[in-house]
Each structure stands twice: as C-alpha cells, then as structure tokens.
Design a protein around this motif. Structure first.
Motif: not given
Length: 370
Positions: A57, A90, A99-101
């Motif tokens: 992240s 996420f 990982l995409k916030f």
C-alpha cells in the motif's frame, strides 16, 4: 496413446499442485517507528518456504491488523493511531497483489487492534476505547460509518493495565451465529448474538464468562470441531480451555500456565492459532520470553505440551501458518523481521529455515489464496 494421456495428466496434476501451494502473505505494520508503506503483499511458496514481494500500500497509517474478505477481493485494516484511529477498506487484486484504497472511517474509539468481516459487516475491537464497533459493507467493498457502538465498562485488579475496559479481539463462532470478544481490562469473554442483516442492533449481548482475575484475556481460537475454545491471557501467561456449545455457552474446563518453570522475567502472551489439520495449538509470548509454545490437541480437547522455543526475535506480536501447514511465520514488532519456521506436520515441532523477511514493525500476518 493411452500411456501418453496418463503422462500428460500426471504432469498437469503436479503443475496444478505446485501452483496451489503458492499463497499470498499479507503483513500489516506499524508506520510510526520506522519506514513502512503500511500493508505488504508477498508471494509465499509453501513447498520451499521461498517468498518475494509483490506489492504494498502507499501512505497508510499503522494498518496493524488485517481481515480479508471471503471472496479475496477486499482487505480491511485497522489504523491504530490513538484518538485519531480509523478503519480502512481496500480493493485487492490477488494475482498482482495490488491494493486499491477505497475509503476510511473513524473507529469511534482509540487504538483498534483486531477486526473480522463477513459479506455484510466489518466488526472491530477498540483496545484503548474499550468498545466494539460495526461498519456495514457497501456494494463496492467500502465501509459505512459506524452503525453500532458497544461500550464496555469497568476495570480489573491490575492497576497499570486494567484501569478500564480494553477490548482485544472479536471472533465469529464457527456457525457465525455469535461473536465472542475478549476484554483484557475486565477479565471477561463476552458472547454477542450476531444479527448480520440488522440495521444497528447487529450485536446483542447474550452473556459473559469471567476468567482468572488479573490475567488479561487477549486472543482465543476455536478447535477444529468447534467444541472447545482456547484462550491465552496476556498479563500472566495463563492458557485457558473452555467448552463451547452451539447455543453460545462457554464453560471453563482447564487452566495451565505457558511460563516455563522458574521463569521470572516479563511476560506478554500474544497470538494463539491452530494448525490447518486441527491437531496442534501454537501461541507466542513476548517481553522477556520471546517464545513460541506448541501443544498437541488430544481427542478430548485437552492439551499436551510438545515444546517451547525461542522465536529468534523480539516482540512476536503475531504469526501465521500457511494453509498447507508446512511453514509457520512469526512477525517481530521490535526486531523488524518475519522468521520462517519449517513445521513438522506429524510432531508439530518447528525448525528454523534461516529465511527472513525484513520489514518495519510487522504486526498482523494473514495468508490468502492467489
């Protein structure tokens, strides 16, 4: 021709088996003591113990403990940051490890230290806040603001550590009809009836069980058959066995100490987990002990000590056993590493592989499929 098919099928089976023995290892860290991006994703080979960093992240504040959704598409993390603490969601790509916030919301309590999730809710234990909070899941995997706050009140005999409630863990019962919660400050395990579809009365108190005064219950785990609960107590190194039935009733049936005879140093029992085959129980102890204990689980649920050995670092906050059961990995908060042990499936014993993952202040370890 038939022989060729057999050979090709065998080769494909071996390739598939090897592919299945690779997993994602997610590690949550503290970010306030050394340089850390937050959550790290490694590919771990459960045949060889080899690993490689896939992704991490960016600029996430102390995502110490993690919980992965059942479909492996989302990761939820506590952001342990005093009165500014939060919980974050996420999106997760298991192949790339990216990982995409998605979003973050206030934990409404200081220092969240543990969390669980199912398809409807994310449930969080606030340690310093002495509370449990429940977030609803939104369709895209993000989380709502807090929909329910359950506040614990009281204190225990240890003036320094039990001056108020300290909720340390939330755990689903095997059938997910109940949520169990350990309160280190109150020396209690609380049992809540779980109403997943409810709007804001998601947890309703069924009852509680008192454990040894001043012991400080930290983490528990269920036996594979769901008939027993094993609880480790942080403040005095007690290990308690409780019987459990499907109506949510807990009853203490045995107590022992994890401390070696004659041990006089500081203790701080931490994580407790069971091997994938359900045959062995493992738990870590910190402060001066920095050890891991191995117990064989007998058919009647009782425990037999196999060995105690050094974790080869300082502050073994958490550990994880890979899904194949071949390796056990211990994360050290203070020596900034993850030690990889080979695990003997027959005896439960651990052997140092010499392999190390070096990273800042690892706190929570979770294996998932790729």
């Amino acid at each position: 021709m038939k022989k060729l098919y057999v050979i090709l099928f065998s080769a494909l089976a071996v390739t598939t088996m090897k592919a299945q023995n690779k997993f994602n290892l997610l590690v949550g860290t503290y970010t306030n003591k050394c340089q850390s991006n937050g959550i790290y994703v490694y590919e771990f080979n459960a045949d060889s113990g080899a690993f490689k960093l896939k992704n991490s992240s960016e600029n996430v504040i102390s995502p110490s403990y993690l919980s992965v959704s059942a479909n492996n598409k989302f990761v939820y993390a506590v952001n342990e940051n005093g009165t500014q603490s939060a919980v974050s969601a996420f999106g997760f790509d298991a192949v790339s490890g990216k990982l995409k916030f998605l979003n973050t919301n206030d934990a409404l309590g200081a220092d969240p230290c543990h969390l669980i999730n199912d398809d409807k809710n994310v449930i969080v234990a606030n340690y310093s806040g002495g509370s449990i909070v429940v977030f609803k899941k939104i369709a895209d995997g993000s989380i709502s603001t807090v929909q329910q706050l359950v506040q614990h009140e009281g204190k225990g005999p240890n003036v320094a550590r039990q001056e108020k409630a300290h909720v340390h863990q939330v755990v689903f019962s095997p059938d997910k009809k109940f949520v169990l919660s350990n309160d280190l400050g109150l020396d209690k395990i609380f049992i809540y009836k779980y109403n997943p579809a409810a709007k804001n009365e998601i947890l309703t108190l069924k009852g509680s069980v008192d454990v040894k005064a001043g012991s400080g219950p930290r983490h528990l785990t269920f036996s594979k058959d769901g008939k027993f609960v094993y609880l480790v107590q942080e403040l005095d190194g007690t290990l308690t066995t409780l019987s459990y039935d499907k109506t949510g009733n807990l009853k203490i049936v045995a107590e022992t100490s994890i401390l070696p005879k004659g041990f006089t140093g500081g203790t701080g029992a931490a994580a407790i987990k069971i091997s994938p085959d359900g045959q062995f129980l493992y738990l870590t102890d910190r402060v001066d002990a920095n050890a891991i204990s191995v117990y064989k689980i007998l058919k009647n649920g009782s425990l037999e000590l196999v060995e105690q050995q050094s974790t080869l670092g300082k502050g073994p906050r958490d550990f994880a056993i890979d899904p194949s059961g071949n390796y056990l990995l211990v994360g050290h908060q203070y020596t900034n590493d993850v030690i990889i042990f080979k695990r003997d499936k027959a005896t439960g014993k651990l052997t140092d592989t010499g392999k190390r993952i070096e990273l800042c202040s690892p706190v929570g370890l979770v294996f998932t499929k790729i």
